[in-house]
Every structure is written in structure tokens, then in C-alpha cells.
Design a protein around this motif. Sequence first.
Motif, PDB file in Angstrom:
ATOM      1  N   SER A 160       1.286  -1.034   0.262  1.00 48.92           N
ATOM      2  CA  SER A 160       0.251   0.086  -0.313  1.00 48.92           C
ATOM      3  C   SER A 160       0.544   0.893  -0.052  1.00 48.92           C
ATOM      4  O   SER A 160       2.122   1.411   0.619  1.00 48.92           O
ATOM      5  N   ALA A 161       0.355   2.200  -1.006  1.00 47.15           N
ATOM      6  CA  ALA A 161       0.809   3.673  -0.227  1.00 47.15           C
ATOM      7  C   ALA A 161       1.085   4.026   0.514  1.00 47.15           C
ATOM      8  O   ALA A 161       0.434   3.884   1.784  1.00 47.15           O
ATOM      9  N   PRO A 162       1.901   4.987   1.126  1.00 49.79           N
ATOM     10  CA  PRO A 162       2.611   5.544   2.539  1.00 49.79           C
ATOM     11  C   PRO A 162       1.718   6.399   2.852  1.00 49.79           C
ATOM     12  O   PRO A 162       1.489   7.205   1.202  1.00 49.79           O
ATOM     13  N   GLU A 163       1.331   6.522   4.323  1.00 50.16           N
ATOM     14  CA  GLU A 163       0.216   7.116   4.464  1.00 50.16           C
ATOM     15  C   GLU A 163       0.939   8.851   4.572  1.00 50.16           C
ATOM     16  O   GLU A 163       2.304   8.950   4.975  1.00 50.16           O
ATOM     17  N   PRO A 164       0.435   9.908   4.093  1.00 49.59           N
ATOM     18  CA  PRO A 164       0.953  11.033   3.758  1.00 49.59           C
ATOM     19  C   PRO A 164       1.546  11.628   5.605  1.00 49.59           C
ATOM     20  O   PRO A 164       0.199  11.294   6.138  1.00 49.59           O
ATOM     21  N   GLU A 165       2.556  12.262   5.704  1.00 48.88           N
ATOM     22  CA  GLU A 165       2.179  12.551   7.071  1.00 48.88           C
ATOM     23  C   GLU A 165       3.050  13.692   6.715  1.00 48.88           C
ATOM     24  O   GLU A 165       2.781  15.395   5.913  1.00 48.88           O
ATOM     25  N   ARG A 166       1.765  14.523   8.347  1.00 44.07           N
ATOM     26  CA  ARG A 166       1.853  16.251   8.271  1.00 44.07           C
ATOM     27  C   ARG A 166       2.585  16.978   8.713  1.00 44.07           C
ATOM     28  O   ARG A 166       3.577  16.218   9.418  1.00 44.07           O
ATOM     29  N   ALA A 167       3.161  18.227   8.223  1.00 41.72           N
ATOM     30  CA  ALA A 167       3.967  18.976   8.524  1.00 41.72           C
ATOM     31  C   ALA A 167       4.306  19.352   9.563  1.00 41.72           C
ATOM     32  O   ALA A 167       2.937  19.244  10.516  1.00 41.72           O
TER      33      ALA A 167
END
Length: 240
Positions: free
Chosen positions: A79-86
Motif C-alpha cells: 500500500s502507498a505510504p500515508e502522507p505525513e503532516r508537516a
Amino acid sequence: MTAPTESPTPPRRRRVVVIIGVTALLLGLGAGALGLGIAMNTPTAAPNSAPSGDPSDAPSDEPTARPTPSDTGSAEPTSAPEPERAALPADCASLYSGSMTAELQSYGVALNPAWTVDNPEAGLGFADPQLEAWTAEWQTLRCLWTTPDGGSGIGLETHVVPVLPDEGAAVEAQLASLGYDSVDELGSTRYLWSVTDDEFGGAWGESHIVVGGYWFATAWIDLGVTGYTADMVQNLVGTD
């Protein structure tokens, strides 16, 4: 800068800093979804064997399940990695260059003066209720420039909000739906409006941009400074 089709109602003045309590320009936007996953546990079949001795206890002739090969020769999908919050900026002072800080101070204002700390009445709101709600609910760094003693109605307030891609898209969709002016700059689109009201005796407006994983939401009254948003973006995100 030109105002939206429907000019926001002038904010009411408070004792220290004007709060823009303006009627929403259009509709609010906000949506949430909750997904539920149910795990199914399949019981393991008992082994098809029996102790030696009595012929009646011999294994049956029914086929057994085919064993799973240890190496199927095909890779499992990933699965694609979850986006990280800045990350939230450490403080407000680091957002501004020395030249911008000096220019703002030349108007007689200070950054987050003591009387504004933990004072909900010290600040400016946003014209649209949905934008106002998001800046209140989401993690944010609030930076307020106003007079040290609160004796003047001028002010400039920015919320720096780390946003995930879907949150940033929702903010931009809301801004576009409100009919704000827009300009392509800083590697993104900046939305803005301003109003000058002779009867009210002042000018006020807003500037919004989503770039580099942050939403820079600014409201101002009688303190519109050219290059203010670009200075913050360049210092935090590094976009030219």
C-alpha cells in the motif's frame, strides 16, 4: 485588491483589537468519513490423522487441503505510504525576516504582546464561518501583530495550519467557492479580498494560501502590508 461580489459586513470594534465577526459569504464546507473494518477469524481445521492400532481409526480417503507454498514467486502488493503532516512551526518570530519584522514594528505594532496571550477577545476572525471553524479546530500557530497596549484598532493576524493533502484541497475548494480573488504565486494559488469602507473609517481583508503542507490564513484591519504572506512562505517553506 478587489472585494468579493458580496462585501463582508464590517467587523465590530472591541476594546483592544477588532474582531471581524462577519456573516458568511457563501456556504461552509466540511466533511468527515468513518470507516469500519471487521476482521473474520477462520477456525483452523483439525489435523486429519489418527493413532495407529484400530483399523477403524485409520485416516479417511477424503482429500486434504493443499499446503500453501512457502514461496509463491509473486510479490504481495504494497500500500502507498500515508502522507505525513508537516510540523507545526516552533514559534512566530521565526516566520518573519528581519526586514519584515522591522517594517511591521514601524507601524507601532508588536508580535503577540503580553495582553493578547490566552485572550480570545484579542484577535481577528474570518469572514467565512467554515474557515473560522477550521482555524479554531485544527492544530495551528497563531501570530498576532497589534499595539502593545491594545489601544488601537489596527491588527494583523495569521494562523499557520499544517494540513494533509485532502484538508488543503478542502480549504482551497472552500476559498474558490466564496468568490475570493485569486492569483498564482509562491508555487500555489493565493486567495484574497479587501474592503475599504469610508463610513466605517477603515479597511480590512484576508489572504489565504495553501503551500508546502501549510495553510497560511491571514486577516487584517488597517494594516495590510505588501509582501507579508510571501515573507512567511519563503521563511517556512522556502518557495520562491
